[in-house]
Every structure is written in structure tokens, then in C-alpha cells.
Design a protein around this motif. Structure first.
Motif, PDB file in Angstrom:
ATOM      1  N   VAL A 186       0.510   5.003  -3.190  1.00 49.84           N
ATOM      2  CA  VAL A 186       0.900   4.483  -1.886  1.00 49.84           C
ATOM      3  C   VAL A 186       0.985   2.952  -1.958  1.00 49.84           C
ATOM      4  O   VAL A 186       0.053   2.284  -2.417  1.00 49.84           O
ATOM      5  CB  VAL A 186      -0.108   4.895  -0.793  1.00 49.84           C
ATOM      6  CG1 VAL A 186       0.297   4.316   0.564  1.00 49.84           C
ATOM      7  CG2 VAL A 186      -0.214   6.414  -0.713  1.00 49.84           C
ATOM      8  N   TRP A 187       2.125   2.416  -1.512  1.00 53.05           N
ATOM      9  CA  TRP A 187       2.339   0.975  -1.405  1.00 53.05           C
ATOM     10  C   TRP A 187       2.324   0.616   0.070  1.00 53.05           C
ATOM     11  O   TRP A 187       2.987   1.268   0.886  1.00 53.05           O
ATOM     12  CB  TRP A 187       3.677   0.584  -2.008  1.00 53.05           C
ATOM     13  CG  TRP A 187       3.796   0.824  -3.481  1.00 53.05           C
ATOM     14  CD1 TRP A 187       3.971   2.022  -4.112  1.00 53.05           C
ATOM     15  CD2 TRP A 187       3.755  -0.170  -4.513  1.00 53.05           C
ATOM     16  NE1 TRP A 187       4.039   1.838  -5.470  1.00 53.05           N
ATOM     17  CE2 TRP A 187       3.921   0.505  -5.748  1.00 53.05           C
ATOM     18  CE3 TRP A 187       3.609  -1.558  -4.510  1.00 53.05           C
ATOM     19  CZ2 TRP A 187       3.931  -0.171  -6.958  1.00 53.05           C
ATOM     20  CZ3 TRP A 187       3.629  -2.234  -5.716  1.00 53.05           C
ATOM     21  CH2 TRP A 187       3.783  -1.540  -6.919  1.00 53.05           C
ATOM     22  N   LEU A 188       1.581  -0.411   0.418  1.00 49.14           N
ATOM     23  CA  LEU A 188       1.413  -0.787   1.809  1.00 49.14           C
ATOM     24  C   LEU A 188       1.646  -2.289   1.962  1.00 49.14           C
ATOM     25  O   LEU A 188       1.151  -3.085   1.158  1.00 49.14           O
ATOM     26  CB  LEU A 188      -0.006  -0.437   2.267  1.00 49.14           C
ATOM     27  CG  LEU A 188      -0.305  -0.418   3.757  1.00 49.14           C
ATOM     28  CD1 LEU A 188       0.484   0.694   4.440  1.00 49.14           C
ATOM     29  CD2 LEU A 188      -1.799  -0.205   3.977  1.00 49.14           C
ATOM     30  N   ALA A 189       2.432  -2.675   2.976  1.00 49.53           N
ATOM     31  CA  ALA A 189       2.636  -4.094   3.277  1.00 49.53           C
ATOM     32  C   ALA A 189       1.603  -4.530   4.304  1.00 49.53           C
ATOM     33  O   ALA A 189       1.616  -4.073   5.447  1.00 49.53           O
ATOM     34  CB  ALA A 189       4.046  -4.326   3.810  1.00 49.53           C
ATOM     35  N   GLU A 190       0.699  -5.407   3.867  1.00 44.81           N
ATOM     36  CA  GLU A 190      -0.311  -5.967   4.757  1.00 44.81           C
ATOM     37  C   GLU A 190       0.267  -7.278   5.301  1.00 44.81           C
ATOM     38  O   GLU A 190       0.061  -8.365   4.764  1.00 44.81           O
ATOM     39  CB  GLU A 190      -1.607  -6.185   3.995  1.00 44.81           C
ATOM     40  CG  GLU A 190      -2.793  -6.398   4.898  1.00 44.81           C
ATOM     41  CD  GLU A 190      -4.093  -6.507   4.107  1.00 44.81           C
ATOM     42  OE1 GLU A 190      -5.145  -6.341   4.743  1.00 44.81           O
ATOM     43  OE2 GLU A 190      -4.061  -6.775   2.892  1.00 44.81           O
ATOM     44  N   THR A 191       1.014  -7.149   6.380  1.00 44.49           N
ATOM     45  CA  THR A 191       1.927  -8.198   6.816  1.00 44.49           C
ATOM     46  C   THR A 191       1.259  -9.538   7.111  1.00 44.49           C
ATOM     47  O   THR A 191       1.692 -10.570   6.592  1.00 44.49           O
ATOM     48  CB  THR A 191       2.718  -7.700   8.032  1.00 44.49           C
ATOM     49  OG1 THR A 191       3.376  -6.471   7.671  1.00 44.49           O
ATOM     50  CG2 THR A 191       3.766  -8.715   8.461  1.00 44.49           C
ATOM     51  N   PRO A 192       0.219  -9.626   7.938  1.00 44.58           N
ATOM     52  CA  PRO A 192      -0.327 -10.948   8.255  1.00 44.58           C
ATOM     53  C   PRO A 192      -0.999 -11.638   7.076  1.00 44.58           C
ATOM     54  O   PRO A 192      -1.168 -12.866   7.101  1.00 44.58           O
ATOM     55  CB  PRO A 192      -1.332 -10.663   9.372  1.00 44.58           C
ATOM     56  CG  PRO A 192      -1.679  -9.229   9.228  1.00 44.58           C
ATOM     57  CD  PRO A 192      -0.454  -8.560   8.694  1.00 44.58           C
ATOM     58  N   ARG A 193      -1.359 -10.890   6.031  1.00 48.93           N
ATOM     59  CA  ARG A 193      -1.950 -11.501   4.835  1.00 48.93           C
ATOM     60  C   ARG A 193      -0.902 -11.760   3.756  1.00 48.93           C
ATOM     61  O   ARG A 193      -1.226 -12.208   2.669  1.00 48.93           O
ATOM     62  CB  ARG A 193      -3.070 -10.623   4.281  1.00 48.93           C
ATOM     63  CG  ARG A 193      -4.304 -10.555   5.176  1.00 48.93           C
ATOM     64  CD  ARG A 193      -5.513 -10.042   4.436  1.00 48.93           C
ATOM     65  NE  ARG A 193      -6.691 -10.027   5.297  1.00 48.93           N
ATOM     66  CZ  ARG A 193      -7.370  -8.928   5.644  1.00 48.93           C
ATOM     67  NH1 ARG A 193      -6.985  -7.750   5.166  1.00 48.93           N
ATOM     68  NH2 ARG A 193      -8.418  -9.003   6.429  1.00 48.93           N
TER      69      ARG A 193
END
Length: 323
Positions: free
Chosen positions: A210-217
Motif C-alpha cells: 500500500v502506497w499512501l500520500a501523507e499530504t501535509p507532511r
């Protein structure tokens, strides 16, 4: 009809470098990138749609999906509908603003079911609706909240290798997994240091990673098929492999990863290990307006991809050139 056959090409380029801002790590990363053998490059070859409320026009398009036949699905978020565009350019519109069956409140993501139908994730409605291959409504699941099977401002959705669905439950700072039978399975991660911060993009590769975009970081987070954390990639910046507010993610069958690097107005292509290969957009190319806050991504095979150019209210089709 949309501007489905309005063609163009953009030269690929890396983002502008700022020597005064370089760190030693960034210079080493850049050198490692340019020293690798060149890979086939992606180029924009087609503009689909434009701003408006008609069929084939968009108002803040977000999530994308493409089925095996090449039909494109667009979550037309601010118009509260989903549009389907065939390879021949025929456009059909599904839904309107509302909370009933087949109605939407800010749809954010679409996932296809191998030609058997598709799912639509609603941010405003905090639910997933399921449709058959002809757009017939089959049901809905998910509710507003923070408990089991509940979501808060969900933003992205991806299909796992066994038909399961993974949702970036943005408001609850977690990921939810649903089974292929639309049954809640689990939420994760339970223990993660530091905890997730408003994830807004998700993709799952063939191995179940699973690839996840941790947007604010401004970074990506990866998990293995058993949902155990593997690590974080990236960080705030404009160098290859750095991000500003990453949003959409898509993984090719071979494992390369596309990232909608919204704050840098570009799409980055990474290899399966997360190393940068290419940047698309980021500045004006050959008199063509640049990307503006791209969000959704969809990949078809190894040779075709789509980008939701959200700020420009259009979708771009990309092809990969062979060397």
C-alpha cells in the motif's frame, strides 16, 4: 461532446533546480537519479474536456479510473457527478447533487471492477456507492463517523489485488479496508510514530503493498501486504523525489508509481523502490499552460495514463515513449 480529440505534446522536464537551497542529500539523490540508465519517458498527448457543466466538461475533476476497454471514469467533484468517456469520445453522465441512490456529494474517487462495474467514493456523503457495468445502482456502504465502517472526509480509494477496497479516511487520519463483498475488514495503522496526518492519496500494487500520500507532511508512506509500516519517502521540496502536497497515486502493473505532486504542479514517476525517474509538468512547455494542482491519476497497462489537471478543469492523457 468533450474536447476528447484535442491533441498536444509536452516535452518532459525535471523541475527547476535552486542551487542555493540544495542540501548534500539532495545533490546525492539528484546524482543517483541522473546516473541511472534512462527509462521510457511519459508524454502528454491529449487534452480531454475543459471547464463547464456540460457533458465532457468538468468542475474540479478529482479521482480517475480506466477500465480494461479503455473507458475513462472521472469524479467530477464540484458538479457532484461521474462522467464516463469511451475511447471513441462518447460521454455519459451519471448522478447529480443529493444523498439518494445514484446521487453524490463531492465524489472524490472512482474504482473499476474489471469491467463488472465501478465504485464511487463520496467525500461529502462519507459513503461508497457501487454500480453495475451499465451504471445501474447496486448499493451503498459506509457512514459518517470515526467508528468501524465509518469515515470522515474520505479522499481517495484503491482496489487491492483480491478485489478489496482501501480508502484514505482523511478526517480520521487512517486507512480503511473493505472486502470484495463490501464488508468492513479493518482500519490501520493502529500504532505508527508519528501518527498519520490527513492522508489524501492511496494506491495498491500487485503484491499488496500500500502506497499512501501523507499530504501535509509532503511525503509518501508505504505498508506491506500485512499492513505493517515499511517507511516514509520524500519530504517538502522541489527536487526529484521531494513533494509539496502530494495527492493522487497510481501504480503500474510492473510496479512503477505515479504521484500527483499538486503543490509543485507536476506529476512525478518513481520506480518500485520509490526512486525518482521523471517529472511531468511544473512549468510552461511549448506554449501550453502547465499543470495546475493535479489530483487524480489512473494507469492502463504500461503505456497509457491519465492525470486529473484539477486546477485547469481538464484531464490529460499520457503515453509512454519507447527508447
Amino acid at each position: 461532446m468533450s474536447d476528447r480529440f484535442d491533441f498536444l505534446e509536452l516535452d518532459n522536464s525535471r523541475p527547476i533546480r535552486h542551487p542555493g537551497r540544495d542540501t548534500e542529500a539532495a545533490r546525492e539523490q539528484h546524482q543517483a537519479t541522473v546516473s541511472r540508465p534512462p527509462s521510457p519517458a511519459w508524454k502528454v498527448v491529449e487534452i480531454i474536456g475543459g471547464p463547464g457543466s456540460g457533458a465532457g466538461q468538468f468542475a474540479s475533476p478529482s479521482g480517475l479510473a480506466v477500465d480494461p476497454a479503455g473507458t475513462l471514469f472521472v469524479a467530477d467533484s464540484y458538479s457532484h457527478r461521474v462522467q464516463r468517456i469511451t475511447p471513441s469520445g462518447d460521454v455519459s453522465v451519471l448522478g447529480r447533487r443529493g444523498t439518494g441512490p445514484g446521487e453524490f456529494l463531492n465524489p472524490q474517487a472512482v474504482v473499476t471492477d474489471d469491467g463488472l462495474g465501478f465504485y464511487v467514493l463520496e467525500q461529502g456523503g462519507c459513503r461508497i456507492q457501487r454500480f453495475g457495468p451499465n451504471g445501474e445502482w447496486l448499493g451503498a456502504f459506509g457512514f459518517r463517523g470515526g467508528g468501524r465502517g465509518e469515515m470522515l472526509a474520505p479522499t481517495a480509494m484503491a482496489r487491492g489485488p483480491c478485489g478489496s477496497l482501501f480508502v484514505a479516511d482523511t478526517g480520521n487520519n487512517r486507512v480503511i479496508k473493505w472486502s470484495a463483498a463490501d464488508v468492513f475488514v479493518d482500519s490501520f495503522p493502529r500504532r505508527f510514530d508519528p501518527p498519520l496526518a490527513r492522508p489524501q492519496g492511496i494506491a495498491v500494487d500487485r503484491a499488496g503493498r500500500v502506497w499512501l500520500a501523507e499530504t501535509p507532511r509532503h511525503q509518501l508512506v508505504t505498508f506491506d501486504a500485512l499492513l505493517r509500516p515499511l517507511g516514509r519517502l520524500g519530504g517538502a521540496g522541489e527536487e526529484p523525489g521531494q513533494f509539496r502536497e502530494p495527492l493522487g497515486l497510481a501504480v503500474s502493473p510492473a510496479g512503477s508509481v505515479m504521484v500527483a505532486d499538486a503543490g509543485n504542479n507536476r506529476v512525478q514517476v518513481l520506480d518500485r523502490e520509490g526512486r525518482p525517474l521523471q517529472a511531468i509538468g511544473g512549468k510552461r512547455e511549448a506554449g501550453v499552460s502547465p499543470l495546475d494542482a493535479p489530483a487524480g491519476l489512473a494507469i492502463r497497462g504500461e503505456e497509457e495514463a491519465y492525470v486529473a489537471d484539477t486546477g485547469n478543469n481538464r484531464v490529460l492523457r499520457l503515453q509512454r515513449e519507447q527508447g
